[in-house]
Enzyme design. Sequence first.
Site, PDB file in Angstrom:
ATOM      1  N   ARG A 112       0.911  -0.992   0.201  1.00  0.00           N
ATOM      2  CA  ARG A 112       0.068  -0.032   0.036  1.00  0.00           C
ATOM      3  C   ARG A 112       0.803   1.307   0.077  1.00  0.00           C
ATOM      4  NH1 ARG A 112       1.810   3.356   4.401  1.00  0.00           N
ATOM      5  NH2 ARG A 112       1.290   2.409   6.429  1.00  0.00           N
ATOM      6  N   GLU A 211      -6.425   7.454   7.488  1.00  0.00           N
ATOM      7  CA  GLU A 211      -5.605   7.955   8.255  1.00  0.00           C
ATOM      8  C   GLU A 211      -5.168   9.170   7.053  1.00  0.00           C
ATOM      9  OE1 GLU A 211      -2.539   5.996  10.271  1.00  0.00           O
ATOM     10  OE2 GLU A 211      -1.120   7.412   9.820  1.00  0.00           O
ATOM     11  N   ARG A 215      -5.350   5.559   0.707  1.00  0.00           N
ATOM     12  CA  ARG A 215      -4.566   4.470   1.079  1.00  0.00           C
ATOM     13  C   ARG A 215      -4.911   3.464  -0.283  1.00  0.00           C
ATOM     14  NH1 ARG A 215      -2.281   3.288   6.276  1.00  0.00           N
ATOM     15  NH2 ARG A 215      -1.553   5.324   6.784  1.00  0.00           N
ATOM     16  N   CYS A 257       0.747  11.256   9.043  1.00  0.00           N
ATOM     17  CA  CYS A 257       1.695  10.885  10.097  1.00  0.00           C
ATOM     18  C   CYS A 257       2.943  10.785   9.515  1.00  0.00           C
ATOM     19  CB  CYS A 257       1.291   9.421  10.645  1.00  0.00           C
ATOM     20  SG  CYS A 257       2.684   8.720  11.896  1.00  0.00           S
ATOM     21  N   THR A 259       5.640   9.088  10.045  1.00  0.00           N
ATOM     22  CA  THR A 259       6.277   7.777   9.802  1.00  0.00           C
ATOM     23  C   THR A 259       6.261   7.193   8.199  1.00  0.00           C
ATOM     24  OG1 THR A 259       4.310   6.611  10.611  1.00  0.00           O
ATOM     25  CG2 THR A 259       5.966   7.254  12.098  1.00  0.00           C
ATOM     26  N   ARG A 266       4.183   0.721   2.300  1.00  0.00           N
ATOM     27  CA  ARG A 266       4.300  -0.314   3.151  1.00  0.00           C
ATOM     28  C   ARG A 266       3.941  -1.683   2.586  1.00  0.00           C
ATOM     29  NH1 ARG A 266       2.891  -3.937   7.603  1.00  0.00           N
ATOM     30  NH2 ARG A 266       0.454  -3.830   7.546  1.00  0.00           N
ATOM     31  N   ARG A 294       3.923  -6.907  12.562  1.00  0.00           N
ATOM     32  CA  ARG A 294       2.543  -6.437  13.130  1.00  0.00           C
ATOM     33  C   ARG A 294       1.915  -7.725  13.294  1.00  0.00           C
ATOM     34  NH1 ARG A 294       0.783  -0.668   9.787  1.00  0.00           N
ATOM     35  NH2 ARG A 294       2.641   0.452  10.513  1.00  0.00           N
ATOM     36  N   GLU A 299      -1.588  -2.789  12.514  1.00  0.00           N
ATOM     37  CA  GLU A 299      -0.979  -2.203  13.343  1.00  0.00           C
ATOM     38  C   GLU A 299      -1.695  -2.477  14.988  1.00  0.00           C
ATOM     39  OE1 GLU A 299      -0.755   2.080  13.028  1.00  0.00           O
ATOM     40  OE2 GLU A 299       1.193   2.235  14.081  1.00  0.00           O
TER      41      GLU A 299
HETATM   42  P1  ADP Z   1      -1.721   0.121   6.857  1.00  0.00           P
HETATM   43  O1  ADP Z   1      -1.004  -1.229   6.395  1.00  0.00           O
HETATM   44  O2  ADP Z   1      -2.614   0.643   6.045  1.00  0.00           O
HETATM   45  O3  ADP Z   1      -0.928   1.009   7.693  1.00  0.00           O
HETATM   46  P2  ADP Z   1      -2.652  -1.912   9.143  1.00  0.00           P
HETATM   47  O4  ADP Z   1      -1.230  -2.380   9.265  1.00  0.00           O
HETATM   48  O5  ADP Z   1      -3.734  -1.524   9.971  1.00  0.00           O
HETATM   49  O6  ADP Z   1      -2.606  -0.444   8.029  1.00  0.00           O
HETATM   50  O7  ADP Z   1      -3.265  -2.910   8.183  1.00  0.00           O
HETATM   51  C1  ADP Z   1      -4.344  -2.616   7.345  1.00  0.00           C
HETATM   52  C2  ADP Z   1      -5.209  -3.911   7.162  1.00  0.00           C
HETATM   53  O8  ADP Z   1      -4.333  -4.774   6.202  1.00  0.00           O
HETATM   54  C3  ADP Z   1      -5.187  -5.125   8.249  1.00  0.00           C
HETATM   55  O9  ADP Z   1      -6.592  -5.623   8.420  1.00  0.00           O
HETATM   56  C4  ADP Z   1      -4.189  -6.055   8.011  1.00  0.00           C
HETATM   57  O10 ADP Z   1      -4.484  -7.319   8.680  1.00  0.00           O
HETATM   58  C5  ADP Z   1      -4.314  -6.288   6.335  1.00  0.00           C
HETATM   59  N1  ADP Z   1      -3.027  -6.618   6.112  1.00  0.00           N
HETATM   60  C6  ADP Z   1      -1.836  -5.846   6.117  1.00  0.00           C
HETATM   61  N2  ADP Z   1      -0.724  -6.748   5.450  1.00  0.00           N
HETATM   62  C7  ADP Z   1      -1.532  -7.814   4.927  1.00  0.00           C
HETATM   63  C8  ADP Z   1      -1.074  -8.927   4.004  1.00  0.00           C
HETATM   64  N3  ADP Z   1       0.171  -8.958   3.906  1.00  0.00           N
HETATM   65  N4  ADP Z   1      -2.089  -9.896   3.621  1.00  0.00           N
HETATM   66  C9  ADP Z   1      -3.209  -9.778   3.980  1.00  0.00           C
HETATM   67  N5  ADP Z   1      -3.758  -8.644   4.897  1.00  0.00           N
HETATM   68  C10 ADP Z   1      -2.636  -7.780   5.342  1.00  0.00           C
HETATM   69  N1  DAR Z   2       0.341   5.179  17.137  1.00  0.00           N
HETATM   70  C1  DAR Z   2       0.852   6.591  16.717  1.00  0.00           C
HETATM   71  C2  DAR Z   2       1.357   6.463  15.295  1.00  0.00           C
HETATM   72  C3  DAR Z   2       2.405   5.405  15.093  1.00  0.00           C
HETATM   73  C4  DAR Z   2       2.462   5.316  13.545  1.00  0.00           C
HETATM   74  N2  DAR Z   2       1.396   4.564  13.081  1.00  0.00           N
HETATM   75  C5  DAR Z   2       0.549   5.290  12.135  1.00  0.00           C
HETATM   76  N3  DAR Z   2       0.854   6.382  11.688  1.00  0.00           N
HETATM   77  N4  DAR Z   2      -0.432   4.424  11.708  1.00  0.00           N
HETATM   78  C6  DAR Z   2       2.067   6.778  17.761  1.00  0.00           C
HETATM   79  O1  DAR Z   2       2.629   8.003  17.769  1.00  0.00           O
HETATM   80  O2  DAR Z   2       2.581   5.782  18.318  1.00  0.00           O
END
Ligand code: ADP
Ligand code: DAR
Length: 341
Positions: A112, A211, A215, A257, A259, A266, A294, A299
């Site tokens: 993404r 966010e 995305r 953010c 980050t 990602r 993660r 997250e």
């Molecule tokens: P982001 O990747 O957009 O920062 P998250 O870490 O919260 O946000 O992940 C968003 C959604 O994508 C979650 O439901 C997570 O389980 C799913 N996800 C992330 N990576 C994978 C993957 N490799 N395969 C399937 N689902 C994924």
């Molecule tokens: N939880 C916030 C954001 C950390 C980075 N993750 C994001 N942007 N989704 C923190 O400052 O810990």
Amino acid sequence: MLLMTEIKTNPDMLMKKHCTEEVITKLSGVITPHGWTVEKAIQSGIDNPDSSIGVYAGDPESYTMLAPLFDPVIREYHNYDMSGHKSDFSLEGISTENLDPTGAYVLSTRIRVGRNFAKYAFPSAISSEDRAKMESEIVEALQKLPGALAGDYFPLDGMTEDVRQQMVADHFLFKQGDRFLESVGVNRDWPKNRGIFFSHDKKFLVWVSEEDSMRIISMQSGADIAEVFTRLATALATINAHLNFAFDDIRGYHTTCPTNLGTAMRASVHIKIPKLSASKNFKDVCATLGLSIRGVHGEHSESSDGIYDISNKRRLGITEKEIFQQLYDGVKKLIELEKSL
Ligand code: ADP
Ligand code: DAR
């Protein structure tokens, strides 16, 4: 719902370290075109003392007008000297074959990017009027996607709860912003003008006003990271022709953010590594490979059955091609180590 007494203060929060009295004084009275201030930028870290970063931007101008706050956070988090960011989506000259064609380890791959508009505030500060206008412009641009990328948009407003819950359970759809995002205003007017676009084959998705304003996501089962990457690059080529995103040559693509600055990419796999993940050096192995860990729901979630979401940590001062290479090499190493245990 966590009680405030259960939330542990993070002594290493970057906002605490870098938002000094001098910075507060220097930025006193500074207001960006969409009304962002140093006080608004640090509110999430104040409300959530367990934050790792604790600051968010409200619009593209936040990063320059509030640079005394953001620059030191960016330098430290990304280990970056602000010398310049380049984008490169080519996979020329690098290995791309599927590392796990039988699916013995890698359940799925998702890549993404986050994008925000040069002309609108970020979800943290956008007005309800602009959020509605932005949604229309995004949907119009997504209707131009060709071939297998073509699909439909589903607004969250009016979506039945069981459909919404199923999409979240299927790792498709986003939930309402967590407490960190709540503090910074991302959930205002929820769920108005939020939604999800996905292609008919469900391998290409776009989240609208989570966010970040967008995305843009490519995902599928299995370990063909190159196919997922190429689908995303192809979609972005069309989208970039219709929408103008916030970007500069130092910070790359601007995100809510800090980050996520730079590529805002990602690239992750859901990988089943029960033996390696149980070993005491699992975290160190991933850190050495430049990988973040993660849980299976993203997250702040937990793993299950030895399945982890493994992705690139760096997003800024690195190209998309280099991120692909880092995940590709990392997954190859994790599989080798799991096999060896
Ligand atoms: P982001 O990747 O957009 O920062 P998250 O870490 O919260 O946000 O992940 C968003 C959604 O994508 C979650 O439901 C997570 O389980 C799913 N996800 C992330 N990576 C994978 C993957 N490799 N395969 C399937 N689902 C994924
Ligand atoms: N939880 C916030 C954001 C950390 C980075 N993750 C994001 N942007 N989704 C923190 O400052 O810990």
